[in-house]
Structures are given as structure tokens and as C-alpha cells.
Motif scaffolding. Structure first.
Motif, PDB file in Angstrom:
ATOM      1  N   PHE A  35       0.471  -1.055  -0.438  1.00 48.69           N
ATOM      2  CA  PHE A  35       0.185   0.217   0.104  1.00 48.69           C
ATOM      3  C   PHE A  35       0.969   0.997   0.102  1.00 48.69           C
ATOM      4  O   PHE A  35       2.198   1.004   0.269  1.00 48.69           O
ATOM      5  CB  PHE A  35      -0.735  -0.579   1.258  1.00 48.69           C
ATOM      6  CG  PHE A  35      -0.507   0.236   2.516  1.00 48.69           C
ATOM      7  CD1 PHE A  35      -0.258   1.079   3.570  1.00 48.69           C
ATOM      8  CD2 PHE A  35       0.653  -0.885   3.443  1.00 48.69           C
ATOM      9  CE1 PHE A  35       0.439   1.106   4.555  1.00 48.69           C
ATOM     10  CE2 PHE A  35       0.876  -1.126   4.424  1.00 48.69           C
ATOM     11  CZ  PHE A  35       0.672  -0.142   4.936  1.00 48.69           C
ATOM     12  N   ASP A  36       0.298   2.606   0.422  1.00 45.12           N
ATOM     13  CA  ASP A  36       0.932   3.438  -0.314  1.00 45.12           C
ATOM     14  C   ASP A  36       0.790   4.186   1.096  1.00 45.12           C
ATOM     15  O   ASP A  36      -0.913   4.334   1.220  1.00 45.12           O
ATOM     16  CB  ASP A  36       0.821   4.410  -1.689  1.00 45.12           C
ATOM     17  CG  ASP A  36      -0.336   5.448  -1.948  1.00 45.12           C
ATOM     18  OD1 ASP A  36      -0.389   6.137  -1.485  1.00 45.12           O
ATOM     19  OD2 ASP A  36      -0.524   4.836  -2.700  1.00 45.12           O
ATOM     20  N   ALA A  37       1.123   5.317   1.408  1.00 44.89           N
ATOM     21  CA  ALA A  37       0.536   5.872   2.783  1.00 44.89           C
ATOM     22  C   ALA A  37       2.240   7.170   2.826  1.00 44.89           C
ATOM     23  O   ALA A  37       2.483   6.603   2.412  1.00 44.89           O
ATOM     24  CB  ALA A  37       0.158   5.190   3.979  1.00 44.89           C
ATOM     25  N   PRO A  38       0.902   8.572   3.739  1.00 47.46           N
ATOM     26  CA  PRO A  38       1.811   9.642   3.567  1.00 47.46           C
ATOM     27  C   PRO A  38       3.086   9.659   4.437  1.00 47.46           C
ATOM     28  O   PRO A  38       2.371   8.989   5.899  1.00 47.46           O
ATOM     29  CB  PRO A  38       1.374  10.563   4.377  1.00 47.46           C
ATOM     30  CG  PRO A  38      -0.162   9.791   4.273  1.00 47.46           C
ATOM     31  CD  PRO A  38      -0.286   8.808   4.092  1.00 47.46           C
ATOM     32  N   ILE A  39       4.102   9.699   4.698  1.00 51.32           N
ATOM     33  CA  ILE A  39       5.220   9.882   5.669  1.00 51.32           C
ATOM     34  C   ILE A  39       5.852  11.272   5.183  1.00 51.32           C
ATOM     35  O   ILE A  39       6.228  11.029   4.753  1.00 51.32           O
ATOM     36  CB  ILE A  39       5.570   8.428   5.895  1.00 51.32           C
ATOM     37  CG1 ILE A  39       6.895   8.544   7.173  1.00 51.32           C
ATOM     38  CG2 ILE A  39       6.553   8.304   4.352  1.00 51.32           C
ATOM     39  CD1 ILE A  39       7.534   7.162   7.108  1.00 51.32           C
ATOM     40  N   ARG A  96       3.563  10.763   0.516  1.00 51.22           N
ATOM     41  CA  ARG A  96       3.542   9.511  -0.201  1.00 51.22           C
ATOM     42  C   ARG A  96       4.497   7.688  -0.463  1.00 51.22           C
ATOM     43  O   ARG A  96       5.199   9.135  -1.803  1.00 51.22           O
ATOM     44  CB  ARG A  96       2.017   9.416  -1.363  1.00 51.22           C
ATOM     45  CG  ARG A  96       0.952   9.490  -0.404  1.00 51.22           C
ATOM     46  CD  ARG A  96      -0.066   9.593  -0.967  1.00 51.22           C
ATOM     47  NE  ARG A  96      -0.924   8.543  -0.202  1.00 51.22           N
ATOM     48  CZ  ARG A  96      -1.747   8.625  -0.066  1.00 51.22           C
ATOM     49  NH1 ARG A  96      -1.401   9.268   1.287  1.00 51.22           N
ATOM     50  NH2 ARG A  96      -1.678   7.104   0.626  1.00 51.22           N
ATOM     51  N   GLU A  97       4.605   7.798   0.310  1.00 50.82           N
ATOM     52  CA  GLU A  97       5.903   5.750   0.328  1.00 50.82           C
ATOM     53  C   GLU A  97       5.095   5.078  -0.303  1.00 50.82           C
ATOM     54  O   GLU A  97       3.729   4.659  -0.118  1.00 50.82           O
ATOM     55  CB  GLU A  97       6.765   5.891   1.106  1.00 50.82           C
ATOM     56  CG  GLU A  97       7.333   7.495   1.312  1.00 50.82           C
ATOM     57  CD  GLU A  97       8.204   7.816   0.205  1.00 50.82           C
ATOM     58  OE1 GLU A  97       8.694   7.114  -0.781  1.00 50.82           O
ATOM     59  OE2 GLU A  97       9.046   8.905   0.237  1.00 50.82           O
ATOM     60  N   ILE A  98       5.555   3.793  -0.725  1.00 54.47           N
ATOM     61  CA  ILE A  98       5.145   2.319  -0.750  1.00 54.47           C
ATOM     62  C   ILE A  98       6.064   1.591   0.757  1.00 54.47           C
ATOM     63  O   ILE A  98       6.676   1.388   0.408  1.00 54.47           O
ATOM     64  CB  ILE A  98       5.376   1.808  -2.190  1.00 54.47           C
ATOM     65  CG1 ILE A  98       4.309   3.003  -3.390  1.00 54.47           C
ATOM     66  CG2 ILE A  98       4.902   0.399  -2.468  1.00 54.47           C
ATOM     67  CD1 ILE A  98       4.953   2.609  -4.890  1.00 54.47           C
ATOM     68  N   ASN A 145       6.561  -7.259   9.546  1.00 59.35           N
ATOM     69  CA  ASN A 145       7.997  -7.001   9.283  1.00 59.35           C
ATOM     70  C   ASN A 145       7.068  -5.932   8.217  1.00 59.35           C
ATOM     71  O   ASN A 145       7.429  -5.391   6.883  1.00 59.35           O
ATOM     72  CB  ASN A 145       8.066  -7.542   7.900  1.00 59.35           C
ATOM     73  CG  ASN A 145       8.973  -8.897   9.164  1.00 59.35           C
ATOM     74  OD1 ASN A 145       9.593  -9.267  10.175  1.00 59.35           O
ATOM     75  ND2 ASN A 145       8.357 -10.450   8.516  1.00 59.35           N
ATOM     76  N   LEU A 146       6.647  -4.893   8.450  1.00 58.51           N
ATOM     77  CA  LEU A 146       6.158  -3.923   7.869  1.00 58.51           C
ATOM     78  C   LEU A 146       7.533  -3.039   7.294  1.00 58.51           C
ATOM     79  O   LEU A 146       8.084  -2.550   8.072  1.00 58.51           O
ATOM     80  CB  LEU A 146       5.760  -2.988   8.553  1.00 58.51           C
ATOM     81  CG  LEU A 146       4.595  -1.431   7.878  1.00 58.51           C
ATOM     82  CD1 LEU A 146       4.433  -1.500   6.946  1.00 58.51           C
ATOM     83  CD2 LEU A 146       4.420  -0.340   8.727  1.00 58.51           C
ATOM     84  N   ALA A 147       7.211  -3.005   5.796  1.00 58.93           N
ATOM     85  CA  ALA A 147       8.915  -1.767   5.973  1.00 58.93           C
ATOM     86  C   ALA A 147       8.770  -1.526   4.645  1.00 58.93           C
ATOM     87  O   ALA A 147       7.788  -1.108   3.609  1.00 58.93           O
ATOM     88  CB  ALA A 147       9.944  -2.911   4.819  1.00 58.93           C
ATOM     89  N   GLN A 148       9.112  -0.090   4.728  1.00 53.93           N
ATOM     90  CA  GLN A 148       8.779   1.001   3.646  1.00 53.93           C
ATOM     91  C   GLN A 148      10.318   0.442   2.071  1.00 53.93           C
ATOM     92  O   GLN A 148      11.183   0.702   2.738  1.00 53.93           O
ATOM     93  CB  GLN A 148       9.317   2.157   4.144  1.00 53.93           C
ATOM     94  CG  GLN A 148       9.464   3.451   3.424  1.00 53.93           C
ATOM     95  CD  GLN A 148       9.886   5.220   3.932  1.00 53.93           C
ATOM     96  OE1 GLN A 148       9.713   5.281   5.103  1.00 53.93           O
ATOM     97  NE2 GLN A 148      10.382   6.155   3.324  1.00 53.93           N
ATOM     98  N   LEU A 149       9.044   1.138   1.101  1.00 49.40           N
ATOM     99  CA  LEU A 149       9.906   0.244   0.206  1.00 49.40           C
ATOM    100  C   LEU A 149      11.519   0.807  -1.307  1.00 49.40           C
ATOM    101  O   LEU A 149      11.818   1.308  -2.011  1.00 49.40           O
ATOM    102  CB  LEU A 149       9.202  -0.410  -1.132  1.00 49.40           C
ATOM    103  CG  LEU A 149       8.471  -1.486  -0.595  1.00 49.40           C
ATOM    104  CD1 LEU A 149       7.789  -2.609  -1.477  1.00 49.40           C
ATOM    105  CD2 LEU A 149       9.600  -2.700  -0.065  1.00 49.40           C
ATOM    106  N   THR A 150       9.782   2.311  -0.851  1.00 50.75           N
ATOM    107  CA  THR A 150      10.190   3.968  -1.026  1.00 50.75           C
ATOM    108  C   THR A 150      11.148   4.937  -0.652  1.00 50.75           C
ATOM    109  O   THR A 150      10.425   5.109   0.752  1.00 50.75           O
ATOM    110  CB  THR A 150      10.036   4.318  -2.336  1.00 50.75           C
ATOM    111  OG1 THR A 150       8.217   4.441  -1.547  1.00 50.75           O
ATOM    112  CG2 THR A 150       9.132   3.253  -3.209  1.00 50.75           C
TER     113      THR A 150
END
Length: 108
Positions: free
Chosen positions: A70-74, A78-80, A89-94
Motif C-alpha cells: 500500500f502507499d501512505a503519507p510519511i 506518499r511512500e510505498i 515485517n512492515l517495510a518502507q519500499l520507496t
């Protein structure tokens, strides 16, 4: 038959069905906090998988059902993100921005 899901009461959005047909993936806002949730098709076993700083979009399962992306703001953009289908294991991909992730049929 199965009772229809009352989305007006649940305030659920962006519903996706798991590849094996056993779970529903959705987003919901509780107070000021958005979250990514799953539940059984019948509406039982609601589980919060992740809270997000803002509205999550593009929620979907990988083809094998092992992951959710999913994407969400951080930090203002927005990042994926990817996590295991149980929320681990939540990980930010972008890191340079990303939105509307797409799982292709050949991807896992």
C-alpha cells in the motif's frame, strides 16, 4: 447464504479479497488514525495490521497472498510499504515518493 457486509456501519474502504478468498483487506479511520485491517469474509476476526500517519491507498495482496502492499503519507509525501499478510515485517519500499503500487500477474 452469507449476510452482506454493512459498509456504512463499519466505515470500511478500499476493500480487497485475499487470493485464497478467506480474508478481506480494507482501510478504516478510527478517530484521527487511519489503519490497514483484515477480517474474515463473514465480518469476524477483525485485525488491525498497521496504523498509518494518513490515509493508506492502493491496498492489495501479492498474488501468493504472502504480502500486503500500500502507499501512505510519511513526512509530507506518499511512500510505498509492504508487510507480511499478518502485519509483521512492515517495510518502507520507496524513499523518494511513491503511490498507487501495482502487483502484476507475474509478481509475488
Amino acid at each position: 447464504g452469507m449476510a452482506p457486509l454493512d459498509t456504512t456501519v463499519q466505515s470500511i474502504q478500499k476493500v480487497q479479497i485475499s487470493p485464497d478468498g478467506s480474508r478481506i483487506l480494507y482501510r478504516k479511520k478510527a478517530g484521527d488514525i487511519w489503519g490497514v485491517y483484515t477480517m474474515d469474509l463473514g465480518g469476524d476476526r477483525k485485525i488491525l495490521l498497521a496504523n498509518t500517519a494518513g490515509q493508506p491507498n492502493g491496498l492489495q495482496y501479492s498474488n501468493d497472498g504472502a504480502y500486503i502492499i500500500f502507499d501512505a503519507p510519511i513526512d509530507g509525501r506518499r511512500e510505498i510499504f509492504r508487510m507480511d499478510s499478518d502485519g509483521a515485517n512492515l517495510a518502507q519500499l520507496t524513499t523518494a515518493g511513491g503511490y498507487d503500487p501495482v502487483i502484476r500477474p507475474e509478481d509475488n
